[in-house]
Design a protein around this motif. Structure first.
Motif, PDB file in Angstrom:
ATOM      1  N   THR A 149      50.429 -53.121 -59.211  1.00  0.00           N
ATOM      2  CA  THR A 149      50.802 -52.477 -57.948  1.00  0.00           C
ATOM      3  C   THR A 149      52.220 -52.865 -57.557  1.00  0.00           C
ATOM      4  O   THR A 149      53.015 -52.028 -57.135  1.00  0.00           O
ATOM      5  N   LYS A 150      52.554 -54.154 -57.718  1.00  0.00           N
ATOM      6  CA  LYS A 150      53.899 -54.619 -57.384  1.00  0.00           C
ATOM      7  C   LYS A 150      54.942 -53.921 -58.246  1.00  0.00           C
ATOM      8  O   LYS A 150      55.977 -53.453 -57.744  1.00  0.00           O
ATOM      9  N   ALA A 191      54.709 -51.006 -59.800  1.00  0.00           N
ATOM     10  CA  ALA A 191      54.791 -49.584 -59.457  1.00  0.00           C
ATOM     11  C   ALA A 191      55.550 -49.386 -58.150  1.00  0.00           C
ATOM     12  O   ALA A 191      56.418 -48.514 -58.044  1.00  0.00           O
ATOM     13  N   ALA A 192      55.239 -50.208 -57.139  1.00  0.00           N
ATOM     14  CA  ALA A 192      55.929 -50.101 -55.852  1.00  0.00           C
ATOM     15  C   ALA A 192      57.408 -50.439 -56.005  1.00  0.00           C
ATOM     16  O   ALA A 192      58.273 -49.778 -55.415  1.00  0.00           O
ATOM     17  N   SER A 193      57.700 -51.444 -56.797  1.00  0.00           N
ATOM     18  CA  SER A 193      59.086 -51.850 -57.014  1.00  0.00           C
ATOM     19  C   SER A 193      59.878 -50.735 -57.691  1.00  0.00           C
ATOM     20  O   SER A 193      61.024 -50.461 -57.326  1.00  0.00           O
ATOM     21  N   ILE A 243      59.343 -47.524 -57.503  1.00  0.00           N
ATOM     22  CA  ILE A 243      59.585 -46.460 -56.518  1.00  0.00           C
ATOM     23  C   ILE A 243      60.692 -46.878 -55.562  1.00  0.00           C
ATOM     24  O   ILE A 243      61.610 -46.103 -55.269  1.00  0.00           O
ATOM     25  N   ALA A 244      60.625 -48.105 -55.074  1.00  0.00           N
ATOM     26  CA  ALA A 244      61.661 -48.603 -54.165  1.00  0.00           C
ATOM     27  C   ALA A 244      63.030 -48.544 -54.835  1.00  0.00           C
ATOM     28  O   ALA A 244      64.014 -48.102 -54.223  1.00  0.00           O
ATOM     29  N   LEU A 262      61.844 -54.504 -52.721  1.00  0.00           N
ATOM     30  CA  LEU A 262      60.615 -54.580 -51.934  1.00  0.00           C
ATOM     31  C   LEU A 262      60.806 -55.300 -50.605  1.00  0.00           C
ATOM     32  O   LEU A 262      60.164 -54.953 -49.608  1.00  0.00           O
ATOM     33  N   ILE A 273      62.168 -52.754 -48.149  1.00  0.00           N
ATOM     34  CA  ILE A 273      61.116 -51.811 -47.774  1.00  0.00           C
ATOM     35  C   ILE A 273      60.146 -52.462 -46.793  1.00  0.00           C
ATOM     36  O   ILE A 273      59.738 -51.848 -45.804  1.00  0.00           O
ATOM     37  N   THR A 274      59.787 -53.708 -47.047  1.00  0.00           N
ATOM     38  CA  THR A 274      58.862 -54.419 -46.163  1.00  0.00           C
ATOM     39  C   THR A 274      59.469 -54.597 -44.772  1.00  0.00           C
ATOM     40  O   THR A 274      58.798 -54.360 -43.754  1.00  0.00           O
TER      41      THR A 274
END
Length: 88
Positions: free
Chosen positions: A12-13, A15-17, A19-20, A27, A30-31
């Motif tokens: 998950t980290k 994949a999110a990274s 996209i960011a 990240l 974004i947070t």
């Protein structure tokens, strides 16, 4: 400044990274932006639902699935046919 620790599984980290990074952020940025949006809107800005494709998208998905299943190339044999169908 204060620090926040978030536990999340590695996939998950990653994949999110990814996209960011596509948007030019990390990240942490974004947070921070998410926290600021919570404060600004005085709510948790999440939509917890599965996106539903519209009728046109559903038809396109069915058409693509049929093309894949038959090994075909689509409804056009060449670019000229495609442009003619589009009225170009």
């Amino acid at each position: 400044m204060s620090s926040v620790t978030v536990r999340v599984d590695e996939s998950t980290k990653k994949a999110a990274s990814a996209i960011a990074e596509d948007f030019g952020f990390d990240l942490s940025t974004i947070t921070r932006a998410f926290y600021k949006q919570i404060v600004r809107e005085r709510r948790i800005p999440l939509t917890l639902s599965y996106p539903e494709p519209n009728a046109e998208s559903e038809e396109s998905i069915r058409e693509a699935d049929a093309i894949i299943a038959t090994g075909g190339t689509g409804r056009f044999n060449n670019a000229e046919e495609m442009f003619a169908d589009l009225g170009i």
